[in-house]
Design a protein around this motif. Structure first.
Motif, PDB file in Angstrom:
ATOM      1  N   GLU A   1     -63.457  -8.726 128.047  1.00  0.00           N
ATOM      2  CA  GLU A   1     -62.961  -8.041 126.646  1.00  0.00           C
ATOM      3  C   GLU A   1     -61.871  -9.065 126.246  1.00  0.00           C
ATOM      4  N   ALA A   2     -61.125  -9.507 127.107  1.00  0.00           N
ATOM      5  CA  ALA A   2     -59.833 -10.539 126.829  1.00  0.00           C
ATOM      6  C   ALA A   2     -60.549 -11.722 126.163  1.00  0.00           C
ATOM      7  N   ALA A   3     -61.595 -12.021 126.935  1.00  0.00           N
ATOM      8  CA  ALA A   3     -62.104 -13.434 126.555  1.00  0.00           C
ATOM      9  C   ALA A   3     -62.700 -13.352 125.130  1.00  0.00           C
ATOM     10  N   ALA A   4     -63.462 -12.375 124.707  1.00  0.00           N
ATOM     11  CA  ALA A   4     -63.864 -11.955 123.356  1.00  0.00           C
ATOM     12  C   ALA A   4     -62.858 -11.804 122.492  1.00  0.00           C
ATOM     13  N   GLU A   5     -61.506 -11.182 122.959  1.00  0.00           N
ATOM     14  CA  GLU A   5     -60.848 -10.870 121.875  1.00  0.00           C
ATOM     15  C   GLU A   5     -59.798 -12.368 121.379  1.00  0.00           C
ATOM     16  N   GLU A   6     -59.867 -13.234 122.530  1.00  0.00           N
ATOM     17  CA  GLU A   6     -59.122 -14.308 122.318  1.00  0.00           C
ATOM     18  C   GLU A   6     -60.181 -15.681 122.358  1.00  0.00           C
TER      19      GLU A   6
ATOM     20  N   GLU B   1     -60.852 -22.932 133.905  1.00  0.00           N
ATOM     21  CA  GLU B   1     -60.364 -23.616 132.545  1.00  0.00           C
ATOM     22  C   GLU B   1     -59.485 -22.755 131.996  1.00  0.00           C
ATOM     23  N   VAL B   2     -59.438 -21.385 132.238  1.00  0.00           N
ATOM     24  CA  VAL B   2     -58.364 -20.660 131.721  1.00  0.00           C
ATOM     25  C   VAL B   2     -57.231 -20.370 132.427  1.00  0.00           C
ATOM     26  N   MET B   3     -57.757 -20.356 133.761  1.00  0.00           N
ATOM     27  CA  MET B   3     -56.807 -20.214 134.921  1.00  0.00           C
ATOM     28  C   MET B   3     -55.655 -21.408 134.617  1.00  0.00           C
ATOM     29  N   ALA B   4     -56.235 -22.506 134.381  1.00  0.00           N
ATOM     30  CA  ALA B   4     -55.250 -23.888 134.420  1.00  0.00           C
ATOM     31  C   ALA B   4     -54.414 -23.855 133.113  1.00  0.00           C
ATOM     32  N   SER B   5     -54.568 -23.102 132.323  1.00  0.00           N
ATOM     33  CA  SER B   5     -53.813 -23.119 131.093  1.00  0.00           C
ATOM     34  C   SER B   5     -53.490 -21.751 130.602  1.00  0.00           C
TER      35      SER B   5
ATOM     36  N   LYS C   1     -51.099 -20.039 127.794  1.00  0.00           N
ATOM     37  CA  LYS C   1     -51.565 -20.146 126.447  1.00  0.00           C
ATOM     38  C   LYS C   1     -52.165 -18.875 126.040  1.00  0.00           C
ATOM     39  N   TYR C   2     -52.524 -17.989 127.118  1.00  0.00           N
ATOM     40  CA  TYR C   2     -53.307 -16.865 126.842  1.00  0.00           C
ATOM     41  C   TYR C   2     -52.431 -15.459 127.034  1.00  0.00           C
ATOM     42  N   SER C   3     -53.102 -14.306 126.765  1.00  0.00           N
ATOM     43  CA  SER C   3     -52.382 -12.970 126.831  1.00  0.00           C
ATOM     44  C   SER C   3     -52.037 -12.683 128.013  1.00  0.00           C
TER      45      SER C   3
ATOM     46  N   LYS D   1     -52.984  -9.785 129.120  1.00  0.00           N
ATOM     47  CA  LYS D   1     -54.240  -9.179 129.805  1.00  0.00           C
ATOM     48  C   LYS D   1     -55.141 -10.195 130.388  1.00  0.00           C
ATOM     49  N   MET D   2     -55.155 -11.296 129.808  1.00  0.00           N
ATOM     50  CA  MET D   2     -56.311 -12.291 130.166  1.00  0.00           C
ATOM     51  C   MET D   2     -55.538 -12.904 131.491  1.00  0.00           C
ATOM     52  N   ARG D   3     -54.154 -13.067 131.805  1.00  0.00           N
ATOM     53  CA  ARG D   3     -53.611 -13.427 132.970  1.00  0.00           C
ATOM     54  C   ARG D   3     -53.939 -12.413 134.054  1.00  0.00           C
ATOM     55  N   ASN D   4     -53.759 -11.166 133.917  1.00  0.00           N
ATOM     56  CA  ASN D   4     -53.919 -10.309 134.975  1.00  0.00           C
ATOM     57  C   ASN D   4     -55.272 -10.023 135.440  1.00  0.00           C
ATOM     58  N   ASN D   5     -56.218  -9.762 134.271  1.00  0.00           N
ATOM     59  CA  ASN D   5     -57.538  -9.700 134.644  1.00  0.00           C
ATOM     60  C   ASN D   5     -58.197 -10.914 134.848  1.00  0.00           C
ATOM     61  N   GLY D   6     -58.080 -12.106 134.427  1.00  0.00           N
ATOM     62  CA  GLY D   6     -58.806 -13.382 134.787  1.00  0.00           C
ATOM     63  C   GLY D   6     -58.428 -13.744 136.317  1.00  0.00           C
ATOM     64  N   GLY D   7     -56.871 -13.419 136.308  1.00  0.00           N
ATOM     65  CA  GLY D   7     -56.693 -13.718 137.700  1.00  0.00           C
ATOM     66  C   GLY D   7     -57.375 -12.910 138.933  1.00  0.00           C
ATOM     67  N   GLY D   8     -57.317 -11.494 138.261  1.00  0.00           N
ATOM     68  CA  GLY D   8     -57.900 -10.323 139.307  1.00  0.00           C
ATOM     69  C   GLY D   8     -59.353 -10.873 139.674  1.00  0.00           C
ATOM     70  N   HIS D   9     -59.874 -11.062 138.747  1.00  0.00           N
ATOM     71  CA  HIS D   9     -61.500 -11.377 138.729  1.00  0.00           C
ATOM     72  C   HIS D   9     -61.767 -12.618 139.659  1.00  0.00           C
ATOM     73  N   TYR D  10     -61.084 -13.797 139.369  1.00  0.00           N
ATOM     74  CA  TYR D  10     -60.944 -15.052 140.054  1.00  0.00           C
ATOM     75  C   TYR D  10     -60.719 -14.678 141.738  1.00  0.00           C
ATOM     76  N   ASN D  11     -59.621 -14.145 141.807  1.00  0.00           N
ATOM     77  CA  ASN D  11     -58.893 -13.878 143.295  1.00  0.00           C
ATOM     78  C   ASN D  11     -60.231 -13.040 144.030  1.00  0.00           C
ATOM     79  N   HIS D  12     -60.644 -11.976 143.467  1.00  0.00           N
ATOM     80  CA  HIS D  12     -61.572 -11.226 144.068  1.00  0.00           C
ATOM     81  C   HIS D  12     -62.757 -11.587 144.467  1.00  0.00           C
ATOM     82  N   GLU D  13     -63.363 -12.337 143.297  1.00  0.00           N
ATOM     83  CA  GLU D  13     -64.772 -13.494 143.514  1.00  0.00           C
ATOM     84  C   GLU D  13     -64.499 -14.135 144.735  1.00  0.00           C
ATOM     85  N   LEU D  14     -63.279 -15.095 144.693  1.00  0.00           N
ATOM     86  CA  LEU D  14     -63.068 -15.714 146.165  1.00  0.00           C
ATOM     87  C   LEU D  14     -62.966 -15.094 147.287  1.00  0.00           C
ATOM     88  N   PHE D  15     -62.266 -14.083 147.496  1.00  0.00           N
ATOM     89  CA  PHE D  15     -61.944 -12.958 148.657  1.00  0.00           C
ATOM     90  C   PHE D  15     -63.557 -12.769 149.271  1.00  0.00           C
ATOM     91  N   TRP D  16     -64.283 -12.083 148.176  1.00  0.00           N
ATOM     92  CA  TRP D  16     -65.420 -11.726 148.723  1.00  0.00           C
ATOM     93  C   TRP D  16     -66.337 -12.728 149.587  1.00  0.00           C
TER      94      TRP D  16
END
Length: 255
Positions: free
Chosen positions: A93-98, A108-112, A115-117, A119-134
């Motif tokens: 949702e955040a990616a579509a909105e932004e 790419e988003v994490m590195a910058s 510049k984002y909201s 919402k992007m920080r919390n959910n982008g980080g949450g998704h990246y972190n969990h994908e790595l965790f599994w």
């Protein structure tokens, strides 16, 4: 753009980001939660793997009960289907909105991220972190790393046991919710932690580097089984660490 018709420029970007060990990396195909492929050229027949993360949640490669007794089935199911799934959905949702191109690496988003909201920080980080965790856990895991990773850990921390002590201290003392990490920063291994769903790829993070290993110390990751005993969860978690997957990441991001 379809995945099977990547442009030459994107292929070049991915290859160069891996070889240069930039702040890019996709979660790991070792568990189906990432895209892991080999980049090769006529001049390099032993090119390093490329590790990059997409915007969609991938299926687990093991059953919810497969990591017991270290991580119980109910915790795993709720963690994956509720918490992590929400991060993935909210990220899209955040990616579509932004106006973020979801065909590109999430790194790419994490590195910058500044510049984002939020919402992007919390959910982008949450998704990246969990994908790595599994991806860095597996049934019948544990033990110790070997080869070049073991050598690097011994060189940096003195011994594997000293590394474990330092890592566990970072995880135990992270106030509130967050993550503890082993990262590779310019050829140097570092241990530290980040708050909430931040990670070391983010330009706003005090701890920077390529994540090799990470543990989730949010209460939802352990509370059903361990209640308030975070240290017991952390010490048990070593039994499911997939050192082969961590080695893959070390190889990919080594200079």
């Amino acid at each position: 753009m379809k995945r099977n018709s990547l442009s030459n420029s994107r292929r070049t970007f991915i290859a160069q980001s891996t070889m240069a060990s930039l702040s890019l990396g996709f979660g790991g195909s070792l568990v189906g939660s990432t895209l892991l492929s080999s980049c090769s050229s006529s001049s390099d027949s032993k090119a390093k793997p490329t590790i990059i993360t997409g915007f969609s949640q991938k299926p687990l490669p093991y059953d919810y009960s497969a990591l017991e007794p270290s991580i119980d089935a109910m915790t795993m199911e709720i963690h994956y289907t509720k918490h992590a799934a929400a991060y993935a959905n909210n990220l899209k949702e955040a990616a579509a909105e932004e106006g973020v191109d979801m065909e590109n690496p999430l790194e790419e988003v994490m590195a910058s991220i500044s510049k984002y909201s939020t919402k992007m920080r919390n959910n982008g980080g949450g998704h990246y972190n969990h994908e790595l965790f599994w991806s860095i856990m597996t049934p019948n895991g544990g033990g110790e790393p070997s080869g070049s990773l073991a050598e690097a850990i011994n060189n940096e921390f003195g011994s594997f046991s000293s590394f474990v002590e330092k890592f566990e201290d970072a995880a135990k003392t992270r106030f509130g919710s967050g993550w503890a990490w082993l990262v590779l920063d310019g050829g140097t291994l570092k241990v530290g932690s980040t708050p909430n769903q931040d990670n070391p790829l983010m330009d706003i993070s005090d701890l920077k580097g390529q994540p090799l290993l990470g543990i989730d110390v949010w209460e939802h990751a352990y509370y059903l089984h361990y209640q308030n005993e975070r240290p017991r969860y952390i010490s048990s978690w070593w039994n499911v660490v997939n050192w082969a997957a961590v080695q893959e990441r070390f190889d990919a991001f080594s200079v």
